[in-house]
Scaffold this active site. Structure first.
Site, PDB file in Angstrom:
ATOM      1  N   TYR A 143       0.815  -1.217   0.000  1.00 44.71           N
ATOM      2  CA  TYR A 143       0.000   0.000   0.000  1.00 44.71           C
ATOM      3  C   TYR A 143       0.850   1.268   0.000  1.00 44.71           C
ATOM      4  O   TYR A 143       0.631   2.170  -0.815  1.00 44.71           O
ATOM      5  CB  TYR A 143      -0.980  -0.015   1.182  1.00 44.71           C
ATOM      6  N   GLU A 151       1.191   6.375  -7.000  1.00 45.37           N
ATOM      7  CA  GLU A 151       0.083   7.258  -7.362  1.00 45.37           C
ATOM      8  C   GLU A 151       0.396   8.741  -7.154  1.00 45.37           C
ATOM      9  O   GLU A 151       0.185   9.569  -8.052  1.00 45.37           O
ATOM     10  CB  GLU A 151      -1.155   6.876  -6.551  1.00 45.37           C
TER      11      GLU A 151
END
Length: 218
Positions: A143, A151
């Site tokens: 994550y 991202e």
């Protein structure tokens, strides 16, 4: 759970697991010559866009009670990723070749192969304990890697191109702002929202893996 709904969940999660596995297989050659790290979107981008768009069904699953997930949480998870891949990456060719796209896609693919496989086998009640452990452990490194150097870095690189093209100006002028300003706001809020989700999964981890330990002690 009624039989048809169980069969549906098994099929849905199995297809998603297969799709992300194919995406992962396409991405792996990008880690070594002669394929470049800059080719991630070219080899897997379209497939990942389709898989992520189809994941809207998970919000529907939560809304109708098919799975024990909060609909808002499911929608926020879907919306964040879908905005990233469709509104940012797909619309700005200049970021397609960024290594951050490969980082994001690799992190997503690995985590989704694990997650969907776990869901499918759990629905069949044949999920091995090692896969459950992996489901609630692999996210710990994946994550942060997918969000930070993946991202967020990609969206940051996209900002100049968003501003130059005045992307989505027709829509955002209704709110007296630009998409560039919106994306800056997203980048500011991203760590806070992501941390809440990250902590939520840690709570799930404690709940799921703790049950296994308590059973062994009993």
């Amino acid at each position: 759970m009624a039989r048809p709904s169980k069969l549906y969940l098994v099929c849905y999660n199995s297809l998603q697991a297969l799709g992300w596995f194919v995406a992962l297989l396409r991405l792996l050659p990008c880690l070594a010559p002669p394929v470049s790290v800059h080719s991630a979107y070219a080899v897997a981008g379209d497939l990942i866009c389709v898989l992520q768009t189809c994941a809207i069904l998970e919000t529907v699953h939560a809304a109708i009670g098919l799975v024990p997930t909060a609909p808002l949480l499911a929608f926020l998870q879907w919306g964040g990723r879908t905005h990233f891949v469709l509104a940012v990456v797909r619309q700005i060719p200049e970021v397609h070749s960024s290594p951050s796209v490969l980082i994001t896609f690799m992190a997503w693919s690995i985590s989704e192969v694990i997650r969907y496989s776990h869901y499918a086998l759990t629905a069949l009640k044949v999920c091995p304990s090692w896969l459950t452990y992996l489901r609630y452990t692999a996210f710990i490194p994946l994550y942060p890697i997918g969000v930070g150097p993946g991202e967020m870095w990609t969206m940051y690189q996209a900002l100049p191109f968003v501003k130059k093209r005045n992307l989505y100006s027709g829509f955002f002028k209704k709110f007296s702002m630009s998409y560039h300003s919106f994306l800056v706001g997203v980048l500011v809020c991203y760590p806070i929202l992501w941390l809440k989700l990250y902590m939520h999964v840690f709570k799930q981890r404690k709940s799921k893996l703790g049950k296994g330990r308590r059973k062994k002690r009993a």
